[in-house]
Motif scaffolding. Structure first.
Motif, PDB file in Angstrom:
ATOM      1  N   SER A  45       1.206  -0.728  -0.449  1.00  0.00           N
ATOM      2  CA  SER A  45      -0.202  -0.198   0.022  1.00  0.00           C
ATOM      3  C   SER A  45       0.807   1.587  -0.031  1.00  0.00           C
ATOM      4  O   SER A  45       1.755   1.386   0.422  1.00  0.00           O
ATOM      5  N   VAL A  46       0.596   2.381  -0.911  1.00  0.00           N
ATOM      6  CA  VAL A  46       0.557   3.224  -0.300  1.00  0.00           C
ATOM      7  C   VAL A  46       1.027   4.256   0.602  1.00  0.00           C
ATOM      8  O   VAL A  46       0.329   4.228   1.386  1.00  0.00           O
ATOM      9  N   PRO A  47       2.053   4.681   1.122  1.00  0.00           N
ATOM     10  CA  PRO A  47       2.621   5.291   2.427  1.00  0.00           C
ATOM     11  C   PRO A  47       2.186   5.843   2.688  1.00  0.00           C
ATOM     12  O   PRO A  47       1.660   7.258   1.752  1.00  0.00           O
ATOM     13  N   ARG A  48       1.153   6.844   3.904  1.00  0.00           N
ATOM     14  CA  ARG A  48       0.250   7.966   4.161  1.00  0.00           C
ATOM     15  C   ARG A  48       0.900   9.190   3.614  1.00  0.00           C
ATOM     16  O   ARG A  48       0.590   9.649   3.309  1.00  0.00           O
ATOM     17  N   VAL A  99       6.103   0.772  -8.773  1.00  0.00           N
ATOM     18  CA  VAL A  99       5.281  -0.378  -9.090  1.00  0.00           C
ATOM     19  C   VAL A  99       4.874  -1.395  -8.846  1.00  0.00           C
ATOM     20  O   VAL A  99       5.799  -1.972  -8.286  1.00  0.00           O
ATOM     21  N   GLY A 100       3.631  -1.618  -9.010  1.00  0.00           N
ATOM     22  CA  GLY A 100       3.159  -2.427  -7.733  1.00  0.00           C
ATOM     23  C   GLY A 100       2.297  -2.149  -6.174  1.00  0.00           C
ATOM     24  O   GLY A 100       1.661  -2.607  -5.462  1.00  0.00           O
ATOM     25  N   MET A 110      -0.952   4.110 -16.507  1.00  0.00           N
ATOM     26  CA  MET A 110      -0.160   4.178 -15.293  1.00  0.00           C
ATOM     27  C   MET A 110      -0.945   3.316 -14.437  1.00  0.00           C
ATOM     28  O   MET A 110      -0.149   2.552 -13.121  1.00  0.00           O
ATOM     29  N   LEU A 111      -2.475   2.704 -14.181  1.00  0.00           N
ATOM     30  CA  LEU A 111      -2.866   2.801 -12.902  1.00  0.00           C
ATOM     31  C   LEU A 111      -3.681   1.515 -13.877  1.00  0.00           C
ATOM     32  O   LEU A 111      -4.294   0.875 -14.481  1.00  0.00           O
ATOM     33  N   GLY A 138      -8.017  -4.027  -6.063  1.00  0.00           N
ATOM     34  CA  GLY A 138      -7.898  -2.304  -5.622  1.00  0.00           C
ATOM     35  C   GLY A 138      -7.519  -2.036  -7.009  1.00  0.00           C
ATOM     36  O   GLY A 138      -7.181  -2.771  -8.016  1.00  0.00           O
ATOM     37  N   THR A 139      -6.970  -0.589  -7.461  1.00  0.00           N
ATOM     38  CA  THR A 139      -6.093  -0.015  -7.709  1.00  0.00           C
ATOM     39  C   THR A 139      -4.381  -0.051  -7.775  1.00  0.00           C
ATOM     40  O   THR A 139      -3.920   0.109  -6.637  1.00  0.00           O
ATOM     41  N   GLN A 140      -3.593  -0.752  -8.995  1.00  0.00           N
ATOM     42  CA  GLN A 140      -2.207  -0.366  -8.239  1.00  0.00           C
ATOM     43  C   GLN A 140      -1.349   0.265  -9.396  1.00  0.00           C
ATOM     44  O   GLN A 140      -1.821   0.015 -10.614  1.00  0.00           O
ATOM     45  N   VAL A 141      -0.331   1.021  -8.956  1.00  0.00           N
ATOM     46  CA  VAL A 141       0.929   1.299 -10.172  1.00  0.00           C
ATOM     47  C   VAL A 141       1.414   0.121 -10.725  1.00  0.00           C
ATOM     48  O   VAL A 141       1.979  -1.486 -10.763  1.00  0.00           O
TER      49      VAL A 141
END
Length: 254
Positions: A6-9, A44-45, A77-78, A85-88
């Motif tokens: 997950s993307v860090p906040r 990525v990912g 890109m996504l 969910g949505t990934q890079v």
């Protein structure tokens, strides 16, 4: 099995949107997310959280966030995955439309270019090549076919014709350096060019080499470059993976 990250906040801060600007809010948000992806701050990912939480973190409405994400999905890109969910998936290479080589652009953007030389030979100029290089049809030219990688993935299939008496090239030269760099080192500096950009579907051979599905969208570009004295230096005909590549134009009113 691959792990989902997950993307860090702290990676995504509120977007400073200009609500008085004619630029749509979703596009302002998408541009910010794209910058983070291209800079590697969102790798990525990485999994983008749900739209409600993301909208709150970005400081915009959920519909604006949803449209921004869809814009980046459409640009490749996504990707949306059921149950994930949505990934890079990959940052797309954006190339300014100016007189530079793909190799130069990839080096500038830290995209780790690598070149596989598929063919280097002397051929008789076809009518198309002869017209571009301003020579007689049948005149011998150096013909080059290369596969250009960016970050370990194939990006472009490149074909070039060079006047035979201009420069002697080796496969090692072409594997280690860009064509324009080699021309400049030999004293021939491209100063002006004509360039045509288009699109078409990938054939079976192109799809296999570029790791795309047959019929996938490809960007095309043909270019002839001259030096300051008006001598034709090279003719190129290239195809690029549309899912990984785009041309960028900067326009201004005269």
């Amino acid at each position: 099995m691959t792990s989902e990250v997950s993307v860090p906040r702290e990676s995504i801060r509120p977007v400073e949107v200009d609500r008085t600007s004619p630029v749509p809010l979703y596009f302002q948000v998408a541009t910010r997310l794209q910058e983070l992806i291209e800079k590697g701050e969102i790798g990525v990912g990485a999994r983008i959280e749900n739209e409600v939480d993301l909208a709150e973190r970005l400081g915009v409405s959920r519909p604006t966030t949803r449209r921004a994400i869809q814009y980046l999905v459409e640009r490749g890109m996504l990707v949306r995955k059921r149950g994930v969910g949505t990934q890079v998936v990959h940052p797309k290479v954006r190339r300014p439309v100016e007189l530079s080589s793909l190799y130069d652009d990839l080096v500038t953007s830290d995209r780790a270019p690598r070149t596989e030389v598929l063919k280097l030979e002397v051929i008789a100029a076809t009518p198309e090549i002869a017209t571009a290089l301003e020579i007689e049809p049948g005149t011998e030219v150096t013909w080059i076919e290369r596969l250009r990688y960016a970050g370990g993935e194939p990006l472009a299939l490149m074909h070039n014709a060079i006047p035979l008496d201009l420069i002697r090239l080796t496969e090692q030269d072409l594997a280690e350096r860009g064509l324009y760099e080699l021309l400049r080192r030999a004293g021939y500096v491209p100063r002006i060019a004509t360039q045509v950009i288009g699109a078409r579907s990938a054939g079976a051979g192109e799809a296999r080499i570029l790791r795309e599905k047959r019929g996938a969208s490809l960007l095309t570009m043909s270019r002839t470059a001259w030096d300051a004295g008006g001598r034709a230096l090279e003719y190129g005909s290239h195809v690029y993976r549309a899912s990984r590549y785009s041309f960028e134009l900067n326009l201004s009113a005269g």
